[in-house]
Scaffold this motif. Structure first.
Motif, PDB file in Angstrom:
ATOM      1  N   LEU A   1      -9.985  -6.901   9.744  1.00  0.00           N
ATOM      2  CA  LEU A   1      -9.252  -7.948  10.454  1.00  0.00           C
ATOM      3  C   LEU A   1      -8.159  -8.541   9.576  1.00  0.00           C
ATOM      4  CD1 LEU A   1     -12.249  -9.737  12.199  1.00  0.00           C
ATOM      5  CD2 LEU A   1     -10.570  -8.238  13.274  1.00  0.00           C
ATOM      6  N   ALA A   2      -8.459  -8.719   8.289  1.00  0.00           N
ATOM      7  CA  ALA A   2      -7.439  -9.228   7.369  1.00  0.00           C
ATOM      8  C   ALA A   2      -6.266  -8.262   7.275  1.00  0.00           C
ATOM      9  CB  ALA A   2      -8.050  -9.457   5.996  1.00  0.00           C
ATOM     10  N   ARG A   3      -6.542  -6.962   7.293  1.00  0.00           N
ATOM     11  CA  ARG A   3      -5.467  -5.967   7.243  1.00  0.00           C
ATOM     12  C   ARG A   3      -4.603  -6.034   8.499  1.00  0.00           C
ATOM     13  NH1 ARG A   3      -4.763  -1.198   4.241  1.00  0.00           N
ATOM     14  NH2 ARG A   3      -3.384   0.315   5.255  1.00  0.00           N
ATOM     15  N   GLU A   4      -5.239  -6.232   9.663  1.00  0.00           N
ATOM     16  CA  GLU A   4      -4.479  -6.355  10.902  1.00  0.00           C
ATOM     17  C   GLU A   4      -3.551  -7.565  10.857  1.00  0.00           C
ATOM     18  OE1 GLU A   4      -7.184  -6.531  14.134  1.00  0.00           O
ATOM     19  OE2 GLU A   4      -8.125  -4.585  13.707  1.00  0.00           O
ATOM     20  N   MET A   5      -4.066  -8.698  10.405  1.00  0.00           N
ATOM     21  CA  MET A   5      -3.240  -9.906  10.352  1.00  0.00           C
ATOM     22  C   MET A   5      -2.121  -9.780   9.323  1.00  0.00           C
ATOM     23  SD  MET A   5      -5.978 -13.019  10.900  1.00  0.00           S
ATOM     24  CE  MET A   5      -7.194 -12.449   9.708  1.00  0.00           C
ATOM     25  N   LEU A   6      -2.421  -9.136   8.194  1.00  0.00           N
ATOM     26  CA  LEU A   6      -1.372  -8.912   7.194  1.00  0.00           C
ATOM     27  C   LEU A   6      -0.263  -8.039   7.765  1.00  0.00           C
ATOM     28  CD1 LEU A   6      -0.322  -9.138   4.281  1.00  0.00           C
ATOM     29  CD2 LEU A   6      -1.736  -7.147   3.711  1.00  0.00           C
ATOM     30  N   GLY A   7      -0.642  -7.014   8.536  1.00  0.00           N
ATOM     31  CA  GLY A   7       0.367  -6.167   9.167  1.00  0.00           C
ATOM     32  C   GLY A   7       1.261  -6.939  10.114  1.00  0.00           C
TER      33      GLY A   7
ATOM     34  N   VAL B   1      -3.989 -13.244  -1.884  1.00  0.00           N
ATOM     35  CA  VAL B   1      -5.081 -13.635  -2.771  1.00  0.00           C
ATOM     36  C   VAL B   1      -6.370 -13.655  -1.961  1.00  0.00           C
ATOM     37  CG1 VAL B   1      -5.935 -15.361  -4.404  1.00  0.00           C
ATOM     38  CG2 VAL B   1      -3.462 -15.050  -4.083  1.00  0.00           C
ATOM     39  N   GLY B   2      -7.377 -12.954  -2.453  1.00  0.00           N
ATOM     40  CA  GLY B   2      -8.655 -12.901  -1.754  1.00  0.00           C
ATOM     41  C   GLY B   2      -9.811 -12.824  -2.731  1.00  0.00           C
ATOM     42  N   ASP B   3     -10.990 -13.135  -2.244  1.00  0.00           N
ATOM     43  CA  ASP B   3     -12.192 -13.070  -3.057  1.00  0.00           C
ATOM     44  C   ASP B   3     -12.693 -11.623  -3.125  1.00  0.00           C
ATOM     45  OD1 ASP B   3     -14.225 -13.910  -4.644  1.00  0.00           O
ATOM     46  OD2 ASP B   3     -15.020 -15.401  -3.266  1.00  0.00           O
ATOM     47  N   GLY B   4     -13.851 -11.443  -3.765  1.00  0.00           N
ATOM     48  CA  GLY B   4     -14.368 -10.095  -3.939  1.00  0.00           C
ATOM     49  C   GLY B   4     -14.672  -9.379  -2.645  1.00  0.00           C
ATOM     50  N   ALA B   5     -14.967 -10.128  -1.573  1.00  0.00           N
ATOM     51  CA  ALA B   5     -15.266  -9.501  -0.286  1.00  0.00           C
ATOM     52  C   ALA B   5     -14.060  -8.766   0.288  1.00  0.00           C
ATOM     53  CB  ALA B   5     -15.756 -10.552   0.704  1.00  0.00           C
ATOM     54  N   TYR B   6     -12.849  -9.084  -0.180  1.00  0.00           N
ATOM     55  CA  TYR B   6     -11.642  -8.456   0.352  1.00  0.00           C
ATOM     56  C   TYR B   6     -11.029  -7.466  -0.632  1.00  0.00           C
ATOM     57  CZ  TYR B   6     -12.177 -11.881   3.967  1.00  0.00           C
ATOM     58  OH  TYR B   6     -12.697 -12.612   5.001  1.00  0.00           O
ATOM     59  N   ALA B   7     -11.694  -7.254  -1.763  1.00  0.00           N
ATOM     60  CA  ALA B   7     -11.275  -6.203  -2.693  1.00  0.00           C
ATOM     61  C   ALA B   7     -11.941  -4.907  -2.261  1.00  0.00           C
ATOM     62  CB  ALA B   7     -11.663  -6.583  -4.121  1.00  0.00           C
ATOM     63  N   THR B   8     -11.572  -4.438  -1.080  1.00  0.00           N
ATOM     64  CA  THR B   8     -12.198  -3.265  -0.481  1.00  0.00           C
ATOM     65  C   THR B   8     -11.135  -2.274  -0.030  1.00  0.00           C
ATOM     66  OG1 THR B   8     -12.220  -4.216   1.749  1.00  0.00           O
ATOM     67  CG2 THR B   8     -14.122  -4.681   0.330  1.00  0.00           C
ATOM     68  N   LYS B   9     -11.587  -1.070   0.207  1.00  0.00           N
ATOM     69  CA  LYS B   9     -10.680  -0.019   0.660  1.00  0.00           C
ATOM     70  C   LYS B   9     -10.123  -0.327   2.040  1.00  0.00           C
ATOM     71  CE  LYS B   9     -10.501   5.041   0.804  1.00  0.00           C
ATOM     72  NZ  LYS B   9     -11.295   6.292   0.620  1.00  0.00           N
ATOM     73  N   GLY B  10     -10.916  -1.023   2.875  1.00  0.00           N
ATOM     74  CA  GLY B  10     -10.459  -1.337   4.222  1.00  0.00           C
ATOM     75  C   GLY B  10      -9.209  -2.187   4.252  1.00  0.00           C
ATOM     76  N   LEU B  11      -8.984  -2.998   3.222  1.00  0.00           N
ATOM     77  CA  LEU B  11      -7.792  -3.848   3.159  1.00  0.00           C
ATOM     78  C   LEU B  11      -6.729  -3.279   2.237  1.00  0.00           C
ATOM     79  CD1 LEU B  11      -6.214  -6.468   3.682  1.00  0.00           C
ATOM     80  CD2 LEU B  11      -7.573  -7.554   1.881  1.00  0.00           C
ATOM     81  N   LEU B  12      -7.136  -2.690   1.120  1.00  0.00           N
ATOM     82  CA  LEU B  12      -6.186  -2.343   0.066  1.00  0.00           C
ATOM     83  C   LEU B  12      -5.733  -0.892   0.083  1.00  0.00           C
ATOM     84  CD1 LEU B  12      -7.810  -4.305  -2.894  1.00  0.00           C
ATOM     85  CD2 LEU B  12      -6.081  -5.064  -1.265  1.00  0.00           C
ATOM     86  N   ALA B  13      -6.363  -0.036   0.867  1.00  0.00           N
ATOM     87  CA  ALA B  13      -5.925   1.361   0.919  1.00  0.00           C
ATOM     88  C   ALA B  13      -4.508   1.431   1.478  1.00  0.00           C
ATOM     89  CB  ALA B  13      -6.885   2.182   1.778  1.00  0.00           C
ATOM     90  N   ASP B  14      -3.628   2.148   0.770  1.00  0.00           N
ATOM     91  CA  ASP B  14      -2.220   2.298   1.186  1.00  0.00           C
ATOM     92  C   ASP B  14      -1.575   0.939   1.433  1.00  0.00           C
ATOM     93  OD1 ASP B  14      -2.549   5.107   1.144  1.00  0.00           O
ATOM     94  OD2 ASP B  14      -3.370   5.059   3.172  1.00  0.00           O
ATOM     95  N   LEU B  15      -1.788   0.012   0.520  1.00  0.00           N
ATOM     96  CA  LEU B  15      -1.225  -1.331   0.645  1.00  0.00           C
ATOM     97  C   LEU B  15       0.294  -1.277   0.599  1.00  0.00           C
ATOM     98  CD1 LEU B  15      -2.125  -4.335   0.809  1.00  0.00           C
ATOM     99  CD2 LEU B  15      -1.885  -4.413  -1.684  1.00  0.00           C
ATOM    100  N   ASP B  16       0.935  -2.029   1.457  1.00  0.00           N
ATOM    101  CA  ASP B  16       2.393  -2.057   1.529  1.00  0.00           C
ATOM    102  C   ASP B  16       2.980  -2.457   0.171  1.00  0.00           C
ATOM    103  OD1 ASP B  16       5.166  -3.333   2.142  1.00  0.00           O
ATOM    104  OD2 ASP B  16       4.620  -2.372   4.029  1.00  0.00           O
TER     105      ASP B  16
ATOM    106  N   VAL C   1       3.583  -6.109  -0.902  1.00  0.00           N
ATOM    107  CA  VAL C   1       2.441  -7.005  -1.078  1.00  0.00           C
ATOM    108  C   VAL C   1       1.818  -6.785  -2.453  1.00  0.00           C
ATOM    109  CG1 VAL C   1       0.206  -7.738  -0.174  1.00  0.00           C
ATOM    110  CG2 VAL C   1       1.989  -6.942   1.388  1.00  0.00           C
ATOM    111  N   THR C   2       1.655  -7.860  -3.201  1.00  0.00           N
ATOM    112  CA  THR C   2       0.914  -7.847  -4.458  1.00  0.00           C
ATOM    113  C   THR C   2      -0.422  -8.529  -4.214  1.00  0.00           C
ATOM    114  OG1 THR C   2       2.919  -7.925  -5.811  1.00  0.00           O
ATOM    115  CG2 THR C   2       0.870  -8.630  -6.847  1.00  0.00           C
ATOM    116  N   PHE C   3      -1.505  -7.830  -4.527  1.00  0.00           N
ATOM    117  CA  PHE C   3      -2.836  -8.390  -4.294  1.00  0.00           C
ATOM    118  C   PHE C   3      -3.401  -8.919  -5.596  1.00  0.00           C
ATOM    119  CE2 PHE C   3      -7.462  -8.206  -3.944  1.00  0.00           C
ATOM    120  CZ  PHE C   3      -7.669  -8.882  -2.749  1.00  0.00           C
ATOM    121  N   VAL C   4      -4.026 -10.095  -5.508  1.00  0.00           N
ATOM    122  CA  VAL C   4      -4.758 -10.689  -6.626  1.00  0.00           C
ATOM    123  C   VAL C   4      -6.154 -11.017  -6.121  1.00  0.00           C
ATOM    124  CG1 VAL C   4      -4.901 -12.574  -8.287  1.00  0.00           C
ATOM    125  CG2 VAL C   4      -2.665 -11.656  -7.642  1.00  0.00           C
TER     126      VAL C   4
END
Length: 453
Positions: free
Chosen positions: A178-184, A198-213, A216-219
């Motif tokens: 869902l976070a990936r959809e909203m980011l898109g 910026v996200g917690d450990g629950a969002y350091a996953t492949k579902g959000l970060l795979a092929d990240l635009d 976007v810089t993720f922390v």
């Protein structure tokens, strides 16, 4: 009927394209009623608060269908409203350069067999390190805009932007999805801007970060036992057959890297603690940190990232393992950006304690999907109003003089109090009324007090 004050009207009018004309009028009345409601914010109480000049007559039909239909049957969508709120935030608060987004999820407690989208989820407030508590309710994933206005003295504030309901069961998108959809969606709204997510450990996953635009810089946080590897691939021996290596040898896990730095007796070379001065959680701290570049195949594939291990020499905080997709980021920037994430926790607490997000007893799909995102959107409108216009009002000056040592004028509770006083002063003005109107105003105040009882 409460009066829309002149300083608030331009901020509310900016949301007009998201509504039809009738629904916009109803939405304005609901916003004022939500602010002026002094009791539990059920839809019935809020609707009665919209008309404080009338005594509720429970002997006949309530006549509040318009307020109920605003969430259940009206044609406006949370996505269109969120886009207008985002434009309002960026233009009014003059957010230039990189936009910082915060993502997290929260549980809105609900009960009822017929409530749509209800599930059992982890209750972060009731859980401890050794015990995980669950509770029934709606699990909302929220993306917020982090705003830092140092010239005003305000702390980092999180303004809600988008919200999606995480539904239970197989086949439903998880929080990271869902976070990936909203980011898109946000990326399509502002195609020329760059973002820090910026996200917690629950969002350091492949579902959000795979092929990240690339914009976007993720922390975020990673596990202390994460399997990481050297991004430098060693040259393959000449003549060796088979698939070429895509990563280098295994590197120490973040927890092992901290132990390795503890054992080192020299201040040069790799695996050395560095002193970092940062301002986190409202105070300056002297921390120690070390960084090294890795690839994390299970989450980000073979994209190189920068791992930052943080230690508090005073022992007040446990070791923290952070990472960012910006390999050139400084240690202080990574630590500061992750500390900004706390602003979204403050956002959740304020929306539940001040705006009473969990109080409405709605059950249908239309109401469930619209009410919470609408409340969060109105929370952003109130915060933008206070930061740009409400801060300078006479009501804000009056309340500022009554604040105690532990009060904050940047809390949502204070902002709502200022707005409530301003609406009262605009609606009930004894200097411009005759005797009959004054009697009506007194009766209105009595009805309003009775509604809060």
């Amino acid at each position: 009927m409460w009066i829309m004050i002149d300083s608030l009207a331009p901020f509310v009018d900016a949301l007009t394209p998201a509504f039809t004309r009738p629904s916009f009028a109803t939405g304005c009345q609901l916003l004022l009623a939500w602010v002026m409601c002094l009791g539990k914010h059920t839809l019935r109480r809020v609707a009665h608060s919209a008309r404080p000049d009338e005594v509720p007559d429970h002997s006949r039909r309530h006549g509040l269908d318009g307020y109920y239909n605003f969430f259940e049957r009206s044609s406006w969508t949370p996505k269109a409203l969120a886009q207008r709120v985002g434009i309002l935030i960026l233009t009014r608060l003059k957010v230039w350069g990189v936009i910082t987004l915060l993502v997290d999820d929260t549980l809105a407690h609900k009960r009822g067999r017929s409530v749509w989208g209800l599930g059992w989820f982890r209750d972060a407030v009731a859980s401890t390190r050794k015990r995980t508590a669950t509770a029934p309710g709606h699990n909302w994933v929220v993306v917020a805009v982090a705003v830092c206005a140092p010239l005003t003295g305000a702390p980092v504030l999180a303004l809600p932007l988008l919200a999606r309901l995480h539904r239970p069961g197989k086949g439903q998108s998880g929080c990271a999805g869902l976070a990936r959809e909203m980011l898109g969606e946000v990326l399509t709204w502002w195609p020329q801007r760059r973002f820090t997510l910026v996200g917690d450990g629950a969002y350091a996953t492949k579902g959000l970060l795979a092929d990240l635009d690339e914009r976007v810089t993720f922390v975020g946080r990673l596990r202390g036992d994460a399997a990481v590897y050297d991004p430098r691939v060693p040259p393959a021996p000449q003549g060796k057959r088979g698939q070429k290596a895509k990563k280098g040898p295994k590197l120490p896990k973040p927890k092992e890297a901290a132990a390795k730095a503890d054992r080192k007796r020299t201040a040069t070379g790799d695996w050395v603690w560095q002193d970092v001065e940062v301002a986190v959680y409202g105070c300056a701290r002297s921390l120690k940190a070390l960084a090294y570049e890795v690839v994390w195949p299970t989450v980000l594939g073979y994209r190189a990232i920068r791992v930052v291990v943080v230690r508090d020499p005073s022992g007040r905080m446990r070791d923290c393992y952070l990472f960012t997709t910006d390999r050139k980021a400084s240690l202080s920037w990574v630590i500061t950006m992750f500390a900004w994430r706390w602003a979204i926790e403050v956002l959740f607490r304020a929306s539940k304690q001040v705006l009473d997000l969990e109080a409405p007893q709605h059950w249908s799909q239309g109401s469930v999907e619209k009410l919470a995102p609408w409340v969060w959107s109105m929370q952003s409108v109130i915060m933008v109003w206070y930061l740009t216009a409400g801060y300078h009002t006479a009501e804000a000056e009056e309340l500022r003089g009554l604040m105690g040592e532990w009060d904050s004028e940047w809390s949502l509770r204070h902002m709502v109090q200022v707005l409530r006083r301003a609406i009262l002063n605009a609606t009930i003005n004894p200097d411009s009324a005759d005797q009959a109107q004054l009697r009506d105003m007194v009766q209105t105040l009595k009805n309003w007090a009775n509604l809060a009882a």
